[in-house]
Scaffold this motif. Sequence first.
Motif, PDB file in Angstrom:
ATOM      1  N   ASP A  20     -12.805  19.510   5.736  1.00 18.64           N
ATOM      2  CA  ASP A  20     -12.501  20.319   4.555  1.00 18.64           C
ATOM      3  C   ASP A  20     -10.992  20.392   4.325  1.00 18.64           C
ATOM      4  O   ASP A  20     -10.231  20.613   5.265  1.00 18.64           O
ATOM      5  CB  ASP A  20     -13.075  21.736   4.766  1.00 18.64           C
ATOM      6  N   GLY A  21     -10.583  20.190   3.083  1.00 14.64           N
ATOM      7  CA  GLY A  21      -9.174  20.292   2.741  1.00 14.64           C
ATOM      8  C   GLY A  21      -8.395  18.998   2.908  1.00 14.64           C
ATOM      9  O   GLY A  21      -7.196  18.959   2.636  1.00 14.64           O
ATOM     10  N   ASP A  22      -9.069  17.940   3.368  1.00 18.30           N
ATOM     11  CA  ASP A  22      -8.386  16.647   3.580  1.00 18.30           C
ATOM     12  C   ASP A  22      -7.864  16.052   2.275  1.00 18.30           C
ATOM     13  O   ASP A  22      -8.482  16.213   1.221  1.00 18.30           O
ATOM     14  CB  ASP A  22      -9.352  15.630   4.210  1.00 18.30           C
ATOM     15  N   SER A  23      -6.724  15.354   2.400  1.00 16.80           N
ATOM     16  CA  SER A  23      -6.231  14.518   1.301  1.00 16.80           C
ATOM     17  C   SER A  23      -6.592  13.081   1.627  1.00 16.80           C
ATOM     18  O   SER A  23      -6.316  12.612   2.723  1.00 16.80           O
ATOM     19  CB  SER A  23      -4.713  14.626   1.174  1.00 16.80           C
ATOM     20  N   ILE A  24      -7.229  12.388   0.713  1.00 15.02           N
ATOM     21  CA  ILE A  24      -7.651  11.018   0.986  1.00 15.02           C
ATOM     22  C   ILE A  24      -7.017  10.082  -0.044  1.00 15.02           C
ATOM     23  O   ILE A  24      -7.115  10.312  -1.253  1.00 15.02           O
ATOM     24  CB  ILE A  24      -9.194  10.884   0.935  1.00 15.02           C
ATOM     25  N   TRP A  25      -6.347   9.032   0.476  1.00 15.31           N
ATOM     26  CA  TRP A  25      -5.733   8.038  -0.395  1.00 15.31           C
ATOM     27  C   TRP A  25      -6.672   6.847  -0.532  1.00 15.31           C
ATOM     28  O   TRP A  25      -7.099   6.274   0.469  1.00 15.31           O
ATOM     29  CB  TRP A  25      -4.394   7.588   0.178  1.00 15.31           C
ATOM     30  N   ILE A  26      -6.987   6.479  -1.768  1.00 14.47           N
ATOM     31  CA  ILE A  26      -7.910   5.362  -2.002  1.00 14.47           C
ATOM     32  C   ILE A  26      -7.202   4.317  -2.866  1.00 14.47           C
ATOM     33  O   ILE A  26      -6.801   4.597  -3.997  1.00 14.47           O
ATOM     34  CB  ILE A  26      -9.205   5.836  -2.685  1.00 14.47           C
ATOM     35  N   GLU A  27      -7.046   3.107  -2.290  1.00  9.44           N
ATOM     36  CA  GLU A  27      -6.331   2.035  -2.992  1.00  9.44           C
ATOM     37  C   GLU A  27      -7.184   0.768  -3.011  1.00  9.44           C
ATOM     38  O   GLU A  27      -8.060   0.594  -2.171  1.00  9.44           O
ATOM     39  CB  GLU A  27      -5.012   1.724  -2.253  1.00  9.44           C
ATOM     40  N   TYR A  84       0.837  -1.193   0.000  1.00 12.25           N
ATOM     41  CA  TYR A  84       0.000   0.000   0.000  1.00 12.25           C
ATOM     42  C   TYR A  84       0.876   1.249   0.000  1.00 12.25           C
ATOM     43  O   TYR A  84       1.940   1.269   0.613  1.00 12.25           O
ATOM     44  CB  TYR A  84      -0.897   0.028   1.242  1.00 12.25           C
ATOM     45  N   ALA A  85       0.386   2.300  -0.678  1.00 15.06           N
ATOM     46  CA  ALA A  85       1.105   3.570  -0.649  1.00 15.06           C
ATOM     47  C   ALA A  85       0.964   4.177   0.733  1.00 15.06           C
ATOM     48  O   ALA A  85       1.870   4.810   1.250  1.00 15.06           O
ATOM     49  CB  ALA A  85       0.540   4.515  -1.704  1.00 15.06           C
ATOM     50  N   LYS A  86      -0.190   3.989   1.326  1.00 17.09           N
ATOM     51  CA  LYS A  86      -0.444   4.512   2.665  1.00 17.09           C
ATOM     52  C   LYS A  86      -1.024   3.364   3.492  1.00 17.09           C
ATOM     53  O   LYS A  86      -2.039   2.774   3.103  1.00 17.09           O
ATOM     54  CB  LYS A  86      -1.453   5.655   2.572  1.00 17.09           C
ATOM     55  N   ASN A  87      -0.368   3.032   4.578  1.00 21.44           N
ATOM     56  CA  ASN A  87      -0.837   1.922   5.399  1.00 21.44           C
ATOM     57  C   ASN A  87      -0.714   2.275   6.875  1.00 21.44           C
ATOM     58  O   ASN A  87       0.371   2.496   7.379  1.00 21.44           O
ATOM     59  CB  ASN A  87      -0.028   0.654   5.089  1.00 21.44           C
ATOM     60  N   ASP A  88      -1.852   2.354   7.551  1.00 23.72           N
ATOM     61  CA  ASP A  88      -1.884   2.758   8.950  1.00 23.72           C
ATOM     62  C   ASP A  88      -1.968   1.515   9.839  1.00 23.72           C
ATOM     63  O   ASP A  88      -2.985   1.262  10.486  1.00 23.72           O
ATOM     64  CB  ASP A  88      -3.089   3.685   9.174  1.00 23.72           C
ATOM     65  N   CYS A  95     -19.097  -5.753  -0.971  1.00 23.14           N
ATOM     66  CA  CYS A  95     -18.464  -5.419  -2.258  1.00 23.14           C
ATOM     67  C   CYS A  95     -17.466  -4.268  -2.150  1.00 23.14           C
ATOM     68  O   CYS A  95     -16.425  -4.306  -2.781  1.00 23.14           O
ATOM     69  CB  CYS A  95     -19.536  -5.028  -3.275  1.00 23.14           C
ATOM     70  N   CYS A  96     -17.804  -3.249  -1.370  1.00 23.64           N
ATOM     71  CA  CYS A  96     -17.044  -1.992  -1.427  1.00 23.64           C
ATOM     72  C   CYS A  96     -15.673  -2.125  -0.777  1.00 23.64           C
ATOM     73  O   CYS A  96     -15.460  -1.753   0.367  1.00 23.64           O
ATOM     74  CB  CYS A  96     -17.832  -0.840  -0.812  1.00 23.64           C
ATOM     75  N   SER A  97     -14.766  -2.706  -1.535  1.00 26.89           N
ATOM     76  CA  SER A  97     -13.442  -3.047  -1.030  1.00 26.89           C
ATOM     77  C   SER A  97     -12.460  -1.917  -1.285  1.00 26.89           C
ATOM     78  O   SER A  97     -11.722  -1.936  -2.257  1.00 26.89           O
ATOM     79  CB  SER A  97     -12.968  -4.312  -1.731  1.00 26.89           C
ATOM     80  N   LEU A  98     -12.457  -0.915  -0.434  1.00 24.54           N
ATOM     81  CA  LEU A  98     -11.523   0.196  -0.624  1.00 24.54           C
ATOM     82  C   LEU A  98     -10.611   0.343   0.592  1.00 24.54           C
ATOM     83  O   LEU A  98     -11.064   0.244   1.729  1.00 24.54           O
ATOM     84  CB  LEU A  98     -12.288   1.511  -0.835  1.00 24.54           C
ATOM     85  N   TYR A  99      -9.344   0.570   0.301  1.00 27.30           N
ATOM     86  CA  TYR A  99      -8.357   0.829   1.350  1.00 27.30           C
ATOM     87  C   TYR A  99      -8.195   2.333   1.428  1.00 27.30           C
ATOM     88  O   TYR A  99      -7.596   2.954   0.553  1.00 27.30           O
ATOM     89  CB  TYR A  99      -7.049   0.136   0.980  1.00 27.30           C
ATOM     90  N   ILE A 100      -8.768   2.938   2.462  1.00 24.64           N
ATOM     91  CA  ILE A 100      -8.855   4.395   2.547  1.00 24.64           C
ATOM     92  C   ILE A 100      -7.929   4.922   3.635  1.00 24.64           C
ATOM     93  O   ILE A 100      -8.046   4.532   4.798  1.00 24.64           O
ATOM     94  CB  ILE A 100     -10.316   4.813   2.837  1.00 24.64           C
ATOM     95  N   ASN A 101      -7.016   5.790   3.239  1.00 25.37           N
ATOM     96  CA  ASN A 101      -6.037   6.369   4.178  1.00 25.37           C
ATOM     97  C   ASN A 101      -5.358   5.306   5.040  1.00 25.37           C
ATOM     98  O   ASN A 101      -5.242   5.445   6.264  1.00 25.37           O
ATOM     99  CB  ASN A 101      -6.714   7.429   5.064  1.00 25.37           C
ATOM    100  N   GLY A 102      -4.979   4.200   4.396  1.00 18.26           N
ATOM    101  CA  GLY A 102      -4.217   3.177   5.105  1.00 18.26           C
ATOM    102  C   GLY A 102      -5.037   2.212   5.931  1.00 18.26           C
ATOM    103  O   GLY A 102      -4.480   1.439   6.710  1.00 18.26           O
ATOM    104  N   ARG A 103      -6.358   2.245   5.818  1.00 16.90           N
ATOM    105  CA  ARG A 103      -7.208   1.323   6.576  1.00 16.90           C
ATOM    106  C   ARG A 103      -8.221   0.670   5.639  1.00 16.90           C
ATOM    107  O   ARG A 103      -8.777   1.335   4.752  1.00 16.90           O
ATOM    108  CB  ARG A 103      -7.996   2.078   7.663  1.00 16.90           C
ATOM    109  N   ALA A 104      -8.500  -0.624   5.880  1.00 15.70           N
ATOM    110  CA  ALA A 104      -9.545  -1.297   5.122  1.00 15.70           C
ATOM    111  C   ALA A 104     -10.884  -0.689   5.502  1.00 15.70           C
ATOM    112  O   ALA A 104     -11.205  -0.579   6.680  1.00 15.70           O
ATOM    113  CB  ALA A 104      -9.536  -2.789   5.437  1.00 15.70           C
TER     114      ALA A 104
END
Lengths: 217, 246
Positions: free
Chosen positions: B93-100, A94-98, B65-74
């Motif tokens: 507001d202004g957050d950066s969110i990583w979605i993998e 992962y690029a980001k992993n907490d 179904c909604c399998s998203l890794y958001i900001n380093g958490r499942a």
Amino acid sequence: MGWFIRTFYSSIGKKLIMALTGLFLCSFLSVHLMGNFQLFKNDGGAAFNHYSEFMSTNPLIRILEIGMVIGFALHIFDGIRLWLLNRSARPVGYAKNDAAANSTFFSRTMIYSGGIVFVFLAVHLKSFFVEHRVLGSELTMYQSVVQAFHDPVYSLFYVAALVLLGFHLNHGFQSAFQTLGMNHKKYTPLIKFLGLMFSILIPLGYATMPLYFLLTK
Amino acid sequence: MNLTLHIWRQKDARTKGKFVIYKVENVHEEMSFLEMLDILNEQLIAKNEDPVAFDHDCREGICGCCSLYINGRAHGPKRGITVCQLHMRHFKDGDSIWIEPWRARPFPVLKDLIVDRAPLDRIMQAGGYISARIGSAQDANTILIDHDTAESSMDAAACIGCGACVASCKNASAMLFVAAKVSHLGQLPQGKLEREKRVLAMIAQMDKEGFGGCTNTKACEAECPKEIKITHIARLNREFLRASVV
């Protein structure tokens, strides 16, 4: 034999080997520590030398020693094998992993704490086992201990490695019971408490030795 | 609120992917995370761009179904929920969110944020069922099950097969998923008949798919949207040992 190989070749079987050998090595840690406490007997090392002589010559102990070597070998070999296998299960990370949000630092770093303890084991065996049992040192075991711990670098390396051993035991002790299928609200809190105590008291007990000889002799 | 999204974009399983940065504006805090992605996709479609592919179906937390890794958490920062139940009020507001996408060797990325979770289905096909004929529906309470067993089995049956356990485990282990199925079926009278065969077949398939082993970090338990406990993994270990040795 087929079922045996199949069982211990499976992912759960490999974990079982880690748990069983791990707990066996915990028993070794306890016995070794208790024996070593004789260093503190104020008799110029007579009791400790007598004990070390007994440990290296008694046939029963020598046989158990083989079991211990096998225990160490299996734990180390299986640990590395599992680590490689587990790493290969996620080729793209992962690029980001907490990870700190869902697991303890100790549980995620077993290969590293174990690796450093392994380096320690090699140094420790070189200083005492190889010197006495292979090279036949002229010093008594007690004199060797005093001499070795007189070196602050050596002593502090011991203490640092023991802290890492504590990290390893912190996760390993209670984790072994989970792997063996023992997890119940009745006794799991007790196992966790004992594991925490074990991971603090055993390294602390060992650390008193280098520190004692470093600071007093 | 206005957000910056770093989203994994990948054309298909064979192409190399990369993160692409998107800005979404006027996101309401009442929106679910998936609705926020819907808005992004509407914007992309309006601009004639390829919308972001993500898995979703029920949008009420039960399909998995909604399998998203958001900001380093499942499934994002909250415990015990899927992404559709994650609301934007947990962001600011202004957050950066990583979605993998889920990352595991057995789960290849099919497109963008969608992975192939067929390995979990194949584990089920290997033994996650009851083949013994139990006849037609009978009177209630003819097969007696004590309350605690029924509850424990039901706790395991809550598994929706989302794969968050695999995604969050540092070893990409599917042990909690398999444990839930073995624990669910193996505790009930109907499922007990095949408990040995089931656990051996499911573990063999799990290993064959290339999932990692369990190192008891408990990440799965923390991230499971149905909060299934690792006591079920302990039961899986017992069942495996029982079937192998006893």
